[in-house]
Write a protein that holds these residues in place. Structure first.
Motif, PDB file in Angstrom:
ATOM      1  N   UNK A   1      52.152  36.955  33.678  1.00 29.10           N
ATOM      2  CA  UNK A   1      51.236  35.945  33.135  1.00 29.10           C
ATOM      3  C   UNK A   1      49.827  36.116  33.690  1.00 29.10           C
ATOM      4  N   UNK A   2      49.717  36.353  34.969  1.00 26.14           N
ATOM      5  CA  UNK A   2      48.407  36.548  35.583  1.00 26.14           C
ATOM      6  C   UNK A   2      47.722  37.794  35.036  1.00 26.14           C
ATOM      7  N   UNK A   3      48.504  38.839  34.813  1.00 29.45           N
ATOM      8  CA  UNK A   3      47.919  40.068  34.262  1.00 29.45           C
ATOM      9  C   UNK A   3      47.422  39.847  32.838  1.00 29.45           C
ATOM     10  N   UNK A   4      48.140  39.046  32.056  1.00 32.24           N
ATOM     11  CA  UNK A   4      47.705  38.752  30.687  1.00 32.24           C
ATOM     12  C   UNK A   4      46.410  37.942  30.677  1.00 32.24           C
ATOM     13  N   UNK A   5      46.302  36.974  31.582  1.00 36.26           N
ATOM     14  CA  UNK A   5      45.064  36.188  31.669  1.00 36.26           C
ATOM     15  C   UNK A   5      43.887  37.081  32.069  1.00 36.26           C
ATOM     16  N   UNK A   6      44.129  37.957  33.030  1.00 35.90           N
ATOM     17  CA  UNK A   6      43.081  38.874  33.466  1.00 35.90           C
ATOM     18  C   UNK A   6      42.711  39.836  32.337  1.00 35.90           C
ATOM     19  N   UNK A   7      43.699  40.320  31.621  1.00 36.49           N
ATOM     20  CA  UNK A   7      43.450  41.216  30.489  1.00 36.49           C
ATOM     21  C   UNK A   7      42.554  40.527  29.455  1.00 36.49           C
ATOM     22  N   UNK A   8      42.821  39.270  29.173  1.00 34.06           N
ATOM     23  CA  UNK A   8      42.001  38.529  28.213  1.00 34.06           C
ATOM     24  C   UNK A   8      40.564  38.384  28.692  1.00 34.06           C
ATOM     25  N   UNK A   9      40.378  38.103  29.967  1.00 33.29           N
ATOM     26  CA  UNK A   9      39.025  37.971  30.507  1.00 33.29           C
ATOM     27  C   UNK A   9      38.264  39.291  30.435  1.00 33.29           C
ATOM     28  N   UNK A  10      38.943  40.375  30.803  1.00 29.08           N
ATOM     29  CA  UNK A  10      38.307  41.690  30.772  1.00 29.08           C
ATOM     30  C   UNK A  10      37.994  42.092  29.330  1.00 29.08           C
ATOM     31  N   UNK A  11      38.921  41.856  28.421  1.00 29.10           N
ATOM     32  CA  UNK A  11      38.701  42.217  27.017  1.00 29.10           C
ATOM     33  C   UNK A  11      37.535  41.435  26.428  1.00 29.10           C
ATOM     34  N   UNK A  12      37.418  40.167  26.775  1.00 29.23           N
ATOM     35  CA  UNK A  12      36.307  39.347  26.289  1.00 29.23           C
ATOM     36  C   UNK A  12      34.978  39.898  26.804  1.00 29.23           C
ATOM     37  N   UNK A  13      34.916  40.202  28.083  1.00 31.78           N
ATOM     38  CA  UNK A  13      33.699  40.751  28.659  1.00 31.78           C
ATOM     39  C   UNK A  13      33.376  42.103  28.022  1.00 31.78           C
ATOM     40  N   UNK A  14      34.389  42.908  27.790  1.00 35.69           N
ATOM     41  CA  UNK A  14      34.192  44.210  27.154  1.00 35.69           C
ATOM     42  C   UNK A  14      33.589  44.048  25.757  1.00 35.69           C
ATOM     43  N   UNK A  15      34.142  43.134  24.976  1.00 36.96           N
ATOM     44  CA  UNK A  15      33.617  42.909  23.618  1.00 36.96           C
ATOM     45  C   UNK A  15      32.159  42.451  23.662  1.00 36.96           C
TER      46      UNK A  15
ATOM     47  N   UNK B   1      31.877  40.941  40.383  1.00 38.77           N
ATOM     48  CA  UNK B   1      32.457  41.362  41.667  1.00 38.77           C
ATOM     49  C   UNK B   1      33.737  40.587  41.956  1.00 38.77           C
ATOM     50  N   UNK B   2      33.729  39.306  41.605  1.00 38.05           N
ATOM     51  CA  UNK B   2      34.926  38.485  41.779  1.00 38.05           C
ATOM     52  C   UNK B   2      36.041  38.960  40.849  1.00 38.05           C
ATOM     53  N   UNK B   3      35.701  39.226  39.598  1.00 43.00           N
ATOM     54  CA  UNK B   3      36.677  39.731  38.628  1.00 43.00           C
ATOM     55  C   UNK B   3      37.234  41.077  39.078  1.00 43.00           C
ATOM     56  N   UNK B   4      36.361  41.933  39.559  1.00 39.36           N
ATOM     57  CA  UNK B   4      36.772  43.250  40.053  1.00 39.36           C
ATOM     58  C   UNK B   4      37.752  43.096  41.232  1.00 39.36           C
ATOM     59  N   UNK B   5      37.386  42.264  42.181  1.00 41.01           N
ATOM     60  CA  UNK B   5      38.247  42.054  43.349  1.00 41.01           C
ATOM     61  C   UNK B   5      39.593  41.460  42.939  1.00 41.01           C
ATOM     62  N   UNK B   6      39.567  40.502  42.015  1.00 37.25           N
ATOM     63  CA  UNK B   6      40.800  39.886  41.534  1.00 37.25           C
ATOM     64  C   UNK B   6      41.685  40.917  40.835  1.00 37.25           C
ATOM     65  N   UNK B   7      41.069  41.735  40.003  1.00 38.50           N
ATOM     66  CA  UNK B   7      41.826  42.763  39.287  1.00 38.50           C
ATOM     67  C   UNK B   7      42.464  43.768  40.224  1.00 38.50           C
ATOM     68  N   UNK B   8      41.701  44.264  41.167  1.00 36.65           N
ATOM     69  CA  UNK B   8      42.236  45.270  42.095  1.00 36.65           C
ATOM     70  C   UNK B   8      43.296  44.666  43.022  1.00 36.65           C
ATOM     71  N   UNK B   9      43.097  43.409  43.406  1.00 35.79           N
ATOM     72  CA  UNK B   9      44.100  42.736  44.243  1.00 35.79           C
ATOM     73  C   UNK B   9      45.407  42.560  43.466  1.00 35.79           C
ATOM     74  N   UNK B  10      45.309  42.245  42.181  1.00 38.76           N
ATOM     75  CA  UNK B  10      46.511  42.080  41.364  1.00 38.76           C
ATOM     76  C   UNK B  10      47.239  43.416  41.195  1.00 38.76           C
TER      77      UNK B  10
END
Length: 171
Positions: free
Chosen positions: A125-139, A22-31
């Motif tokens: 930079x923030x989008x790249x960090x978020x992308x890495x977190x999402x990609x890791x969770x996806x894998x 939920x935190x990741x989701x909120x952070x992503x949508x806020x970005x």
């Protein structure tokens, strides 16, 4: 399935439906919202006064940034739909194949990069960090299932330790 297989815990599966998600989701949508606001306002004004090379780079990077964020938002929305019971895992797997989380990297050494507005570079930079977190969770959630069962000569504790080593990439 044996009793042992029923005791295997999916950490990624739990994380995907937890408060952390939920935190990741909120952070992503806020970005996504912050970036859209920036690109339509302050970023648009800043891009008009950039040197030519930086202006071209800004245009290219803003497209990459927008695409990256839309791909992540799509993944987050799909995962939220699974968590809320609105879609099955199979439906998400079908839709998820259209989402790309592994591209759109940035060349920080490109001519004009340092001429870009600092606030724009920060969004990238923030989008790249978020992308890495999402990609890791996806894998972790959607990788093909491996045999979680220990071999006959391996005990269940060792099997779980091996799974943890794999999850945390330790030797």
């Amino acid at each position: 399935m044996s009793e042992l297989g029923l005791n295997t815990i999916s950490f990624a599966g739990r994380a995907a439906s937890s408060a952390q998600f939920k935190t990741l989701y909120a952070e992503g949508m806020a970005l996504v919202e912050e970036t859209a606001s920036y690109l339509d306002g302050q970023g648009r004004a800043a891009s008009k006064v950039l040197p030519r090379m930086a202006s071209v780079l800004y245009a290219a990077e803003s497209m990459r940034l927008t695409t990256r964020l839309m791909q992540m938002a799509s993944w987050l929305l799909l995962q939220r739909a699974v968590n809320n019971g609105e879609m099955t895992r199979d439906q998400v797997l079908s839709e998820k194949s259209k989402v790309r989380l592994d591209s759109f990297n940035v060349d920080r050494h490109a001519p004009g990069w340092l001429d870009l507005p600092e606030s724009f570079r920060d969004l990238v930079e923030r989008s790249l960090r978020l992308q890495n977190r999402v990609a890791l969770l996806d894998r972790e959630i959607y990788r093909p299932s491996e045999d979680p069962m220990p071999h006959d000569n391996e005990n269940s504790v060792q099997a779980q330790l091996n799974l943890l080593k794999t999850a945390f990439n330790t030797n």
